[in-house]
Design an enzyme around this catalytic site. Sequence first.
Site, PDB file in Angstrom:
ATOM      1  N   CYS A 135       0.760  -1.065  -0.169  1.00  0.00           N
ATOM      2  CA  CYS A 135      -0.130   0.069   0.015  1.00  0.00           C
ATOM      3  C   CYS A 135       0.817   1.362   0.128  1.00  0.00           C
ATOM      4  O   CYS A 135       1.402   1.664   0.911  1.00  0.00           O
ATOM      5  CB  CYS A 135      -0.885  -0.154   1.403  1.00  0.00           C
ATOM      6  SG  CYS A 135      -1.983   1.263   1.323  1.00  0.00           S
ATOM      7  N   CYS A 138      -0.427   4.039   2.353  1.00  0.00           N
ATOM      8  CA  CYS A 138      -0.297   4.009   3.613  1.00  0.00           C
ATOM      9  C   CYS A 138       1.160   4.274   4.087  1.00  0.00           C
ATOM     10  O   CYS A 138       1.618   4.856   4.950  1.00  0.00           O
ATOM     11  CB  CYS A 138      -0.679   2.461   4.122  1.00  0.00           C
ATOM     12  SG  CYS A 138      -2.107   1.832   3.232  1.00  0.00           S
ATOM     13  N   ASP A 139       2.166   3.643   3.031  1.00  0.00           N
ATOM     14  CA  ASP A 139       3.530   3.556   3.631  1.00  0.00           C
ATOM     15  C   ASP A 139       4.490   4.527   2.761  1.00  0.00           C
ATOM     16  O   ASP A 139       5.557   4.494   3.079  1.00  0.00           O
ATOM     17  CB  ASP A 139       3.929   2.018   3.288  1.00  0.00           C
ATOM     18  CG  ASP A 139       3.358   1.394   4.517  1.00  0.00           C
ATOM     19  OD1 ASP A 139       2.908   1.732   5.366  1.00  0.00           O
ATOM     20  OD2 ASP A 139       2.928  -0.204   4.156  1.00  0.00           O
TER      21      ASP A 139
END
Length: 305
Positions: A135, A138-139
């Site tokens: 992701c 997200c990261d």
Amino acid sequence: MEDKVYDVVIVGGGPAGLTAALYCCRDNMSTLLFEPMLMGGMVNEATLIENYPGFPNGINGYELAATLLEHAKKFGLKEEIAAVTSIKKDGDIFEISSTAGNCKSRAVIVAAGSNKVKLGIPGEKELAGKGVSYCATCDGPFFRDCSVAVIGGGNTALAEADHLTKFASKVYLIHRRNEFRATSIVTERVAANEKIEKVTPYKAVSIEGKDQVERLILENASDGSKKELTVDAVFVAVGISPNTDFLKDLIPLEEDGTIRTDTNMATSVPGLFAAGDIRYGSIRQVISAAGDGATSAIAVKNYLS
Ligand code: NAP
């Protein structure tokens, strides 16, 4: 979870499940929705959704998920944060087992979405969360001014590569073929992004590093030659597979794990409906998931009456 027979249980809180919930609740059907993780499902991971009608400037996936949930809740949605582990049918009644307990319903809409496909190469599992990610939304912010790699040639991989250039100084886009399967608008955007270097036709064979990702080892898909890239993170975006394992004993699944339905989203089991990514032939778009959700809810109403 109440000790009663619900009109309908919805499995999955993504765009398909939340749209189905909105329609069912608004039509006064007693409804319970199960979602094991974050309401909105995988849509939360999209940085910008540009092709959902009504948002000419695009909308962030997390915001869209929150809006869909708020809308369903406005009509009285009750949700259970739990995973459904199995569904059985006894006569006309479905018995749903979940990690939070059991319940019964007269109809079920399965909108359980997908899981990210893994590469299955050495280092992927060992370095997951240590530079291996599924992701970028997200990261990505963890890899400011770093070199990162994205693996895949579909819409997700190319959108993630483009998004990652907001943080990383260099993004390698690794694909096993020279042609990308992503839509032309995304492919052109990537081609125009100077921070992205396409590395094709290459397959990833291993991810290496002591405590953190340090290197990605690649093999040329044409001549078998090897190549090593020094990277701090590897974002894997090689597709999705339907989350239907828990249905194996209830209904035959297609070879790819999807469920066949008619145009009303009805499956071969009376009272069982399927919507979104898990449906055979789905075009796997947020809008089609929402459409499936609405269709399935109307079909449930007709089935119950
Ligand atoms: P996808 O379209 O299935 O693409 C997966 C990519 O990974 C393909 O390029 C495939 O290569 C490659 N791949 C598969 N297995 C691999 C392996 N073992 N090693 C290396 N590469 C591998 O998956 P996706 O991009 O996650 O998209 C999933 C669905 O969601 C699609 O229907 C997509 O259109 C949709 N989606 C839509 C949007 C949008 O409309 N904005 C955004 C994201 C996703 P090959 O090309 O060689 O098969």
